[in-house]
Design an enzyme around this catalytic site. Structure first.
Site, PDB file in Angstrom:
ATOM      1  N   GLY C 155       0.823  -1.200   0.000  1.00  0.00           N
ATOM      2  CA  GLY C 155       0.000   0.000   0.000  1.00  0.00           C
ATOM      3  C   GLY C 155       0.861   1.255   0.000  1.00  0.00           C
ATOM      4  O   GLY C 155       2.067   1.208   0.286  1.00  0.00           O
ATOM      5  N   CYS C 156       0.225   2.368  -0.314  1.00  0.00           N
ATOM      6  CA  CYS C 156       0.965   3.624  -0.433  1.00  0.00           C
ATOM      7  C   CYS C 156       1.505   4.084   0.915  1.00  0.00           C
ATOM      8  O   CYS C 156       2.705   4.341   1.060  1.00  0.00           O
ATOM      9  CB  CYS C 156       0.074   4.686  -1.065  1.00  0.00           C
ATOM     10  SG  CYS C 156      -1.534   4.887  -0.286  1.00  0.00           S
ATOM     11  N   TYR C 157       0.629   4.181   1.902  1.00  0.00           N
ATOM     12  CA  TYR C 157       1.085   4.623   3.227  1.00  0.00           C
ATOM     13  C   TYR C 157       2.150   3.668   3.790  1.00  0.00           C
ATOM     14  O   TYR C 157       3.162   4.115   4.338  1.00  0.00           O
ATOM     15  CB  TYR C 157      -0.089   4.719   4.200  1.00  0.00           C
ATOM     16  CG  TYR C 157      -1.078   5.832   3.972  1.00  0.00           C
ATOM     17  CD1 TYR C 157      -0.687   7.171   4.002  1.00  0.00           C
ATOM     18  CD2 TYR C 157      -2.422   5.561   3.771  1.00  0.00           C
ATOM     19  CE1 TYR C 157      -1.614   8.196   3.841  1.00  0.00           C
ATOM     20  CE2 TYR C 157      -3.367   6.584   3.606  1.00  0.00           C
ATOM     21  CZ  TYR C 157      -2.955   7.900   3.643  1.00  0.00           C
ATOM     22  OH  TYR C 157      -3.871   8.908   3.492  1.00  0.00           O
TER      23      TYR C 157
END
Lengths: 340, 340, 340, 340
Positions: C155-157
């Site tokens: 995921g991005c975070y």
């Protein structure tokens, strides 16, 4: 006077609710939305957190009970609805004896032909169309606004254009060629409904509605001159800037142009900017039209800026309500000390 | 070829440094700024964090040693400097036998009269002015670009305007009235220097330079037609959108207009949008000009969009360098598979 | 290798299509969207005008014919779909013998319990969950990425958090209290689907998902440390900035912290900023993670920035594809001269 | 009461001028700027076009004549100046018998040591420092504000932090570890002066002032608790959002937290948001502090949002003036109907 607002969840409706709520001579008697749009009880401040503690009213569904309530409790009914809905609702409220202020385009044009061409449908209420008074506040006859049962509050783009151009056309300074209006509007102009075109990452300066935007016939009708009107969406929330290219008649002097604009010099909500340029920042959250011009020979560039939600919608609706009550048009739109 | 960039700390200069650094046939031999502007040692990536690890060169002061280095180490000298600085520097580098690409307006106009009128000073190097070749890449004679010692890289607004309008004027479709160009530019167009006008909170859509912007005579010279050009600053960082109002000669058909644009159909960096509208988002960080038009009778609206830092400055400079080396103009500006 | 992308109309999918199309060793063999989402034939560039002329592929509906085509024509299948769709599709393509790169959260966590708690449903394919290899490119075993049939692209975070924090946790410098991660993401992180929350006029810096965001267990699983993760939406299109508050064990020195980060010093896509502060502008459209830290006693603040669509999604998926092909991870993500 | 504003050209000063001008019990007796900053006669509306027609006062140079005028014509003197200028000016106006409201940090801390550490200079007026009353309107003793000759109007970040945290600290619910305050401010917080850091194209979400921002000791002094305060600049013009991480003492219940906040329940300018999340949009142009919290075990996240120019500066200064006149603190900051 008691005011109800239909379509209060949209940008213009909410802005108008806020103006009415802080007006000394008006009471906000109810804010309504279509039954279908309400999945659960909602306060206006659930949609607009800035109004929490300032405007804590519930959005009510426009049920048959609601009509009965409005019959009892309202003097003014403001329609911040789609033009089709306005055309349906206006006669109902007029029948009740209410004074209706319609912010849609449903009653601004003259002919069914124009509605077919620009709105894509046939207007079913021509007689009401003919009774409607166009609420261009600085230009309309005050008694006509007072006496009308139905006020067609002008569109946002036409408000910026007409205030900037009527002085010139009325003074007979404009050559017969089309006036070119290049307009850029903030995204609130596109409404609050979810749409990929108003997605934060998709909004980008671009033209739309070339040659066929609905505000073209509205401008032409009340200006009495042909225009080529090209709107754009811009990447800012509120405001309209129009850059207008006017071909003057031969030998029109700078003095003549300046004198033409004298008719606006005392209008409290119109600011003629002497050596300045209108900007969006200058009008956001303000009830003004900012107008400036520069001339070179017979070419005149007029710039006009408004807040589309105020002077371009709710502010002008309020001006019409003020006039209807015999108050000065700018009542409650300017701080007390500035107000006439 | 070895390239040095003078004025590399500005937006166009930094963009050009990035393009040169990633070009297979070019070497970035040095990036320079004025001695006065350097208070301490700085990397380009100190100003532009995005270039860290990609373009780790030191900004060098343009001292007399620097001139000696450039004499030894450069083939192409790119001037991303103010026009006054360019006018001083260009002859020095030409004297050294370098090929000079000037991104300023210092060598774009023809006459001292125009420089006095629009730039406010008298051009001291008319003979060099006459030798300069205007680098409008899709339109200029390739051999002229190859053979010239000095390329006047076109301005940003003129690039968008000329690519959109030359097909029509060359096909003799335009009536003799002024063409009206309403243009909006991103804030990088105003430069990187600290200025209250480019403060984040002060930027707001507004016109400027009415009737007297420097790009007016540049457009008119290379278009061969009078224009009324009105630039605006818009609240976005990069990109230019021009909405252009053209009065066609009587009876010009849609077919004729379409055929006029055929001359651009095979240009790899020009995108004729069939049924679409150019947007700023569509061209940002891209080397293209996006052009579309709509006609109603003899009124034609042409829309043209570019990234002001790419097609409007550094990208077009690179096209000129490519042409000078006998490469296709779009070399390294498009991905390999797309490039011709 | 031939690559197909399912879910190519979303922000990550389109970005990945663009990366694949300009990659020398990959061919973009097809871009697909759900049948339901296609009302008419559409090119990717109808949605993303910047890709016109660069990436002119038709969005194809994922019909049964499409599956047959993919069976014949693809080596790598990239799922840029909702996690529920990914969980359905992944086994189908694995069954076909394709290597699957899933950009959703469908295969990132370990336990059905976590899926129930954070995703609100029971994961029906635990065995596949166990086979999936987490594609955190700089940290995962290269052979594991090569040999896996299913890569769970992070995921991005978590990508921003893990790269910033793993050096510290692995070096055993962190006290056992929760690490606090305050994160702000651009609006592309919320997807392209029309939604009032992503309306241009409604977006405004605000927290969301307090204590229960899906990326919390993902970060904790791969970090091996408890975190308190609070995401915010910010008013910019792309990028993530995380400001991370770490309580170090007593007496951990600045040297120890610096040495811990040495493990990242040679990573081409990680930029350790010596005396600078990561910014969104520095990473937008770039494949990097920018990391910096400052310490005071046992308090350490680590800042980490990425482009959520590149390093936070498509760029990292491409790294995993590169590794799978035996190329360096950053292949085609950096200009040739910079690439290892 | 007659009010003069020194430093009226800055964002806080102009905002305060506007508030004073529309206040029924105050008269704006003069707006001043430093002599050096005035190159020619300027109206406030030359800098802020929105005030044209609303606030048409000339910016006057602070000459010796000006001091004489102020001596005659003012009751309240508001210093919207740099802290060094405030420290010079405050005793002069106090000497004249004026009541001084200082919006700078010049009189907010207690010790010269703190001024040396955080402001980088030695405070030369310790006795005046000790007399100054901190104008945190909802918390300060009303009589102290009334009786003081010098009000130190709180900083923007401290206003958001203290209102959100004092209820918890006063109720003794917070463990002794540092409270972590992650704050993001709009660009007006950086002032109006031209600076490349506030250039439209350079502003980008990023932290600054780690471990040493001047508001840290201010928050700690009035909170009575250690904080780790990390400010960021965000890409929006106005507003501050603080996301605050509090470690509660063991076994503190949700009820206890809620009861702690009861002390704010009747404060007209504080909005405790039950199930909502504070946003920047919710507070811009509003005089409120919006506060919400969520708890998980002993971890509490408090969110606090203000308009940095209103509640964070001019609005709070006005509250202090209202209190000084014996009016309710929110007088003229809320519409009549809402005001107590």
């Amino acid at each position: 006077m008691k005011v109800v607002i239909i379509g209060a969840s949209g940008y213009s409706g909410a802005e108008l609710a806020s103006l009415v709520a802080s007006h000394n001579k008006l009471t906000l008697a109810g804010i309504y939305v279509s039954e279908a749009s309400l999945d659960k009880e909602k306060y206006l401040s659930d949609l607009y957190p800035q109004y929490l503690g300032l405007l804590d009213q519930i959005l009510q569904p426009l049920t048959s009970n609601a009509f009965a309530d409005i019959q009892k409790n309202a003097d003014f009914v403001c329609l911040c609805t789609d033009h089709k809905v306005s055309i349906e609702l206006a006669p109902i409220f007029i029948e009740m004896g209410k004074k209706v202020f319609d912010l849609s385009g449903g009653f601004r044009l003259s002919s069914d032909e124009d509605y077919q061409k620009y709105y894509g449908f046939s207007h079913q209420n021509i007689s009401l169309l003919n009774q409607a008074v166009y609420g261009l506040a600085e230009w309309q006859n005050t008694d006509d606004i007072k006496n009308a049962q139905l006020i067609a509050v002008p569109g946002c783009y036409p408000t910026a254009a007409l205030n900037a151009l009527k002085p010139l056309v009325d003074a007979n300074l404009v050559s017969k060629e089309n006036i070119i209006i290049n307009a850029v509007s903030g995204v609130t102009g596109a409404g609050r409904k979810a749409n990929v075109n108003t997605h934060f990452c998709e909004v980008s300066l671009a033209a739309y509605g070339l040659f066929n935007h609905r505000h073209t016939p509205e401008i032409e009708k009340y200006l009495g001159h042909k225009v080529l009107f090209t709107p754009h969406i811009g990447n800012f929330p509120r405001g309209i800037l129009e850059t207008i290219y006017v071909q003057l008649k031969e030998n029109v002097t700078a003095d003549q142009v300046e004198k033409a604009y004298d008719c606006l010099a005392d209008q409290p909500l119109i600011r003629l900017l002497a050596n300045k340029i209108p900007t969006i920042n200058g009008v956001v959250n303000k009830p003004f039209v900012d107008i400036a011009w520069q001339q070179q020979g017979s070419q005149l560039i007029v710039m006009s800026a408004i807040d589309n939600l105020l002077k371009g919608a709710s502010g002008q609706a309020l001006q019409c309500m003020n006039i209807s009550m015999g108050l000065c048009a700018e009542y409650s739109l300017l701080p007390k000390g500035v107000q006439e």
